[in-house]
Design a protein around this motif. Structure first.
Motif, PDB file in Angstrom:
ATOM      1  N   PHE A 154       0.872  -1.190   0.000  1.00 55.60           N
ATOM      2  CA  PHE A 154       0.000   0.000   0.000  1.00 55.60           C
ATOM      3  C   PHE A 154       0.890   1.215   0.000  1.00 55.60           C
ATOM      4  N   ILE A 155       0.774   1.998  -1.026  1.00 58.70           N
ATOM      5  CA  ILE A 155       1.664   3.155  -1.156  1.00 58.70           C
ATOM      6  C   ILE A 155       0.814   4.409  -1.228  1.00 58.70           C
ATOM      7  N   GLU A 156       1.194   5.375  -0.433  1.00 57.81           N
ATOM      8  CA  GLU A 156       0.428   6.627  -0.433  1.00 57.81           C
ATOM      9  C   GLU A 156       1.422   7.758  -0.597  1.00 57.81           C
ATOM     10  N   ILE A 157       1.206   8.547  -1.608  1.00 57.30           N
ATOM     11  CA  ILE A 157       2.141   9.655  -1.860  1.00 57.30           C
ATOM     12  C   ILE A 157       1.350  10.956  -1.922  1.00 57.30           C
ATOM     13  N   PRO A 158       1.710  11.917  -1.066  1.00 56.04           N
ATOM     14  CA  PRO A 158       1.008  13.208  -1.117  1.00 56.04           C
ATOM     15  C   PRO A 158       1.426  13.989  -2.342  1.00 56.04           C
ATOM     16  N   LEU A 159       0.419  14.731  -2.883  1.00 63.01           N
ATOM     17  CA  LEU A 159       0.743  15.579  -4.045  1.00 63.01           C
ATOM     18  C   LEU A 159       1.100  16.960  -3.544  1.00 63.01           C
ATOM     19  N   PRO A 160       2.080  17.587  -4.147  1.00 64.09           N
ATOM     20  CA  PRO A 160       2.424  18.951  -3.710  1.00 64.09           C
ATOM     21  C   PRO A 160       1.258  19.889  -3.991  1.00 64.09           C
ATOM     22  N   PRO A 161       1.075  20.871  -3.153  1.00 62.92           N
ATOM     23  CA  PRO A 161      -0.030  21.818  -3.407  1.00 62.92           C
ATOM     24  C   PRO A 161       0.160  22.497  -4.734  1.00 62.92           C
TER      25      PRO A 161
END
Lengths: 475, 303
Positions: free
Chosen positions: A467-474
């Motif tokens: 399970f991979i979760e990567i935040p997106l830059p604003p």
């Protein structure tokens, strides 16, 4: 120590450990004061009772001897009024005297202090020989203990003087002393509790502050400092704690700098690698492929123009080798850096990679992409592509899986990627570098560079899920 | 918390344990009226001794005589004492005592008032006389009654001849009376107590019966270092043994016979010796005439 004692001891420890220091100190103070108060009260009661019993007996003897001496003449001259007055005075002047009376030699009561009537059995309760100095007996009466002393008057010729000393006042005194001591104990307890509360506040305040500071340090906040309240061990601890925090802050700063350097370095390495791969891929595509295509065309032309069957066959053979090589070069270029990733985006690149994989490996692969209509930032696309590539490679090489699936989905300002298989699985807590898990470290490294998280769920024989979760830059 | 409760309970129970009571054997509140003292079926002979010496001294000295009389009469004999000579006289007058050892002035008063009768008189050193002696503390500078002016004086009994009448007579000879002459006077109600009062310095002087003084000196020789005699009166007839006017003549005769015969009886001799008497003799009222004269020359006594 048998089991029960051990259990008791454990329970004691559980009770002692279950309360905070404040309660412990209060408990100690209270227990000490109560114990001391009770011990002193009991001791004083016992001593006072004993001493006063002796005194009562002595008083009984002295009062009756005095009465006998003073009554002699009054009896001899038959002065009944004075004798009665003497008895009343004896009773009035000694608050412990319960009664006094004179018995004639033939056992008749000559005078007494009872007023109305005379107690039965009292005359017979104590007798004295005329040759004796006195005789004291302790009478159990309905009004408590009475020390009854009989003294012969004028060697018994004038009768016997009897005086009864009651222990009522002694009881009253002992009760008063006990009450006083208990009140004192309670007062001292109250003072003790107040003092102990103050003391524990003084003692625990720095400790509680230390606890809060430790919690802050645990959260990574190194700015907390504790006050040195007292010049004692806890003060030393506070100083030592402050020093530790300063050093920790220093170390954390250094660590952060190093981490930043590392991230920059790794980013640089990855970017350079990607650039290099892109260049090599383009080179392979543009130059090597063109050359091989030219070679193919040349070989076909050679086959066409050369009538000799042997040469024709050799040219065909070379052409097929060249065609395979061209395919390999294509494949290599694609693997190094699919231009489609730059040109058409992540979904298309993944789709093509999957198609390639299906061609080369005997495995069912599903891909589901949601919400990626908009392009993601290039570094995230590259990372996700590489992560998926690495994860699938691991599956092909180690998992013995029949099916694998990849889901990529954008949810708000983060991208979720789930890659799972039905292979043999492994224990994620026992990953070692030399067991083909190097790829997983690469995946984790890439995710952490993007401030994402990786959760691996796997167990022997039950497949693996990433399970991979990567935040997106604003934006 | 439970431990603390248990601990407190133990303490409380310890406090409670200390006062256990046994079953009472005497009930002080259960009172019944005393039985009235029954009249004796045998009427005892009642002998009174005037308080020449203290009640205890009298009881000790006269007990052998009482027992002697009891054995001779074959009936119980009871010793009756009173504080003053006057009370003894009243007992004699009322017939509540049969015989009495009285002081000379008490006899004179009794004889003149209600007919008190002489029974016998003791003899000491072969004489039936006695003296009044004036005593002072051993270290006192006084040499006569005149030197005791402004001092504290101890009288014996209010109507004692040797202890009150004679010293009052001496003061009257000095043209004064005791209330003016002495700073303070008090009664000791017996001659031995008057000697003690002087010996212990409570009084600066006292007049006592010479018989009592000699007897006291004999019992306690150290008295000679505590008191000394500064005056001795002329001889007076000794205090007699008397009877009341109602006595049956037969009893009077029997008693006289027993007392007069004591010196011929070994048992009687022992009793006489203990009393300090040689024997008993008969005596006439005329022997007391000199005392009546002194009384006539003495101002009336205030009680």
């Amino acid at each position: 120590m048998n089991i029960r004692e051990k259990a008791n001891s454990n329970r004691l420890w559980a009770i002692a450990g279950g309360v905070n220091i404040r309660t412990k100190i209060l408990g100690i103070v209270l227990a000490l004061v109560l114990l001391l108060g009770a011990a002193v009260t009991l001791q004083v009661r016992a001593t006072v009772s004993k001493t006063m019993n002796i005194q009562l007996e002595e008083q009984s003897v002295s009062t009756s001897r005095d009465l006998a001496a003073r009554a002699t003449d009054m009896i001899l001259i038959n002065d009944m009024y004075s004798l009665h007055q003497l008895l009343l005075d004896t009773e009035a002047n000694n608050s412990n005297v319960r009664y006094a009376f004179i018995v004639t030699p033939d056992n008749q009561v000559l005078a007494h202090t009872f007023g109305d009537g005379f107690p039965q059995d009292l005359i017979a309760a104590n007798t004295v020989e005329t040759t004796e100095h006195h005789r004291t007996v302790i009478l159990e009466t309905d009004e408590g203990k009475v020390w009854d002393t009989a003294v012969p008057i004028f060697d018994g010729q004038a009768g016997v003087a009897r005086v009864g000393i009651s222990d009522q006042q002694l009881h009253q005194t002992v009760e008063n002393i006990t009450t006083q001591l208990l009140i004192t104990t309670l007062l001292v307890s109250a003072i003790g509790i107040t003092t102990a509360a103050l003391l524990t506040w003084v003692l625990t305040r720095p400790i509680l502050q230390l606890v809060r500071a430790t919690q802050a340090v645990g959260r990574g906040d190194f700015s907390h400092r504790v006050n040195r309240w007292a010049n004692d061990e806890i003060g030393d601890l506070a100083d030592s704690f402050n020093n530790m925090t300063v050093q920790l802050a220093h170390a954390a700063e250094e660590h952060a700098e190093r981490e930043q350097l590392r991230v920059r370095y790794v980013n640089g390495v990855i970017a350079a690698q990607e650039d290099e791969r892109k260049r090599i891929a383009r080179e392979l595509h543009d130059s090597t492929s063109q050359t091989l295509t030219s070679l193919l065309i040349g070989l076909r032309a050679l086959g066409d123009v050369c009538p000799q069957p042997e040469i024709h066959a050799r040219a065909d053979e070379l052409r097929s080798i060249a065609a395979r090589t061209l395919d390999d070069v294509h494949m290599l270029a694609l693997q190094l850096r699919p231009s489609v990733l730059d040109d058409l985006g992540l979904p298309e690149a993944l789709e093509r990679h999957m198609a390639d994989c299906r061609r080369h490996y005997p495995i069912n692969i599903d891909l589901a992409v949601n919400g990626l209509e908009e392009r993601l930032p290039p570094n995230i696309e590259t990372a996700l592509y590489r992560i998926t590539q690495e994860a699938l490679t691991n599956i092909f090489r180690h998992a013995d899986a029949e099916t694998a699936s990849v889901i990529v989905e954008r949810r708000g300002n983060k991208v979720i990627t789930i890659i799972d298989d039905d292979g043999k699985g492994f224990d994620p807590h026992h990953m070692s570098n030399n067991n083909g898990h190097l790829g997983l470290y690469g995946i984790r490294e890439r995710i952490e560079l993007l401030s994402g998280t990786l959760v691996i769920e796997s167990s022997e024989g039950h497949g693996t899920s990433l399970f991979i979760e990567i935040p997106l830059p604003p934006e | 918390m439970r431990q603390i409760c248990v601990f407190l309970l133990i303490i409380l129970s310890l406090l409670g344990c200390t006062s256990t009571q046994d079953q009472p054997s005497v009930y002080l509140s259960d009172r019944s009226p005393l039985p009235t003292i029954q009249d004796q079926t045998v009427v005892p002979l009642r002998v009174s001794v005037a308080a020449v010496i203290s009640p205890q001294g009298t009881a000790e000295s006269y007990q052998p005589l009482i027992e002697y009389l009891s054995s001779k009469l074959n009936r119980p004999v009871e010793l009756v004492q009173r504080r003053t000579y006057a009370e003894t006289n009243q007992l004699l007058q009322a017939g509540k005592v049969d015989i009495a050892f009285v002081c000379t002035s008490a006899y004179i008063a009794g004889h003149d008032d209600f007919g008190m009768e002489l029974l016998v008189a003791p003899q000491v050193k072969t004489e039936a006389v006695y003296y009044s002696v004036l005593i002072v503390p051993f270290d006192s500078p006084a040499e006569s009654m005149a030197d005791l002016k402004g001092k504290v004086f101890a009288f014996t009994d209010p109507i004692s001849f040797s202890g009150r009448v004679y010293p009052t007579y001496l003061v009257a000879q000095l043209d004064s009376d005791p209330s003016d002459f002495f700073e303070r006077t008090f009664f000791t109600y017996s001659h031995d107590n008057a000697i003690k009062a002087v010996a212990e310095g409570l009084a600066d002087g006292a007049a006592v019966d010479s018989l009592v003084y000699d007897f006291a000196l004999q019992n306690d020789p150290t008295l000679a270092q505590q008191v000394r005699v500064i005056h001795r009166s002329s001889a007076f007839a000794i205090p007699p043994v008397v009877t009341g006017p109602q006595i049956r003549p037969q009893l009077k005769a029997t008693l006289q016979e027993i007392l007069l015969g004591m010196d011929n009886d070994p048992e009687g001799q022992k009793v006489l010796q203990l009393l300090g008497f040689d024997d008993f003799v008969t005596i006439e009222d005329a022997a007391y005439q000199p005392i009546r004269e002194i009384l006539a020359n003495t101002p009336p006594l205030t009680p």
